[in-house]
Design an enzyme around this catalytic site. Structure first.
Site, PDB file in Angstrom:
ATOM      1  CB  SER A 142      -0.896   0.008   1.243  1.00 33.26           C
ATOM      2  OG  SER A 142      -1.541   1.259   1.402  1.00 33.26           O
ATOM      3  CE1 TYR A 155      -3.675  -1.731   5.432  1.00 27.88           C
ATOM      4  CE2 TYR A 155      -3.468   0.577   4.821  1.00 27.88           C
ATOM      5  CZ  TYR A 155      -3.603  -0.748   4.462  1.00 27.88           C
ATOM      6  OH  TYR A 155      -3.653  -1.095   3.134  1.00 27.88           O
TER       7      TYR A 155
END
Length: 256
Positions: A142, A155
């Site tokens: 990501s 995250y």
């Protein structure tokens, strides 16, 4: 060999691809795309109802898989005779809390799924990937693994872990016939990602509000399929892919 005599990009040609987290979102889209490109796809996830339906649709094989469980991973390995491509897609975000309000259970879950799950499956399948003579390990990372931002540090920290995992493994396997690819998407609109993170449908919808054409799962699957079908001397180390409306992690154009 001279560039003019190098082999053309090769399609699946029956190569076996294992896709984790394949019951929805990017994982499901990747399984569909690889099957369409001629790969024999093994779909791994916990939700067997969805997985079995998708496997039947694309002519793949569904295997119940929990990447946080060593026995589950061992059962996957035991069921395989050959592996050419591993797509480490299982992951997710589970909160949007600042560090001061950190939920350590959420942090643990984030690292177990995103980081340790990827390590567990990769370690288990590396012998088969080496034996293939032209193995590929794809990490679905990501942009959160490249740039930090406020909120949801569980995250961003986990995806930074995935990024350094890919970098380190590439260094360690440089003399071996295994490519290490990292695909780092920005804003991708799927049915579950934002909902799992916020726990609220209205809040999840706000994430994409006003954004013209965010990425969708098929866009990321297209990037993965392209990377693993290059001639095997070509390694796509890191591909960052965002919607045009997202110029950077904090710069998103939203139409009123």
């Amino acid at each position: 060999m001279p560039a003019e005599t190098r082999a053309l990009p090769f399609p699946g040609d029956g190569r076996v691809a294992v896709v984790t987290g394949a019951s929805s979102g990017i994982g499901a889209a990747t399984a569909r795309r690889l099957a369409a490109d001629g790969f024999s796809v093994v779909l791994g996830a916990r939700r067997m109802d969805r997985l079995t339906e998708l496997a039947g649709e694309i002519g793949g094989r569904a295997v119940e898989l929990d990447v946080t469980d060593a026995d589950s991973v061992a059962a996957l390995v035991a069921s395989l005779d050959r592996v050419d491509v591993l797509v480490n897609n299982a992951g997710g975000a589970f909160d949007a809390a600042p560090v001061a309000d950190a939920d350590l259970d959420s942090w643990t879950r984030s690292f177990e799924v995103n980081v340790l799950g990827s390590v567990r499956v990769t370690k288990a399948l590396l012998p088969a990937l080496r034996a293939s003579g032209a193995g590929d390990v794809v990490f679905v990372g990501s942009t959160a693994g490249l740039v930090s931002y406020e909120g949801g540090a569980s995250y961003t920290a986990a995806k930074h872990g995935v990024h350094t995992l890919a970098e380190t493994l590439r260094l360690e396997l440089v003399a071996e016939p295994v490519r290490i690819v990292e695909i780092a998407p920005g804003m991708v609109k799927t049915d579950e990602f934002a909902l799992n993170r916020t726990g609220d449908a209205a809040k999840a919808a706000k994430v994409y509000e006003g954004v013209r054409e965010p990425l969708v799962a098929d866009d990321v699957a297209d990037c993965i399929a392209w990377a693993v079908t290059r001639p095997h001397h070509v390694n796509i180390d890191l591909m960052v892919v965002r919607p045009r409306a997202q110029a950077a992690q904090h710069k998103v154009h939203r139409e009123s």
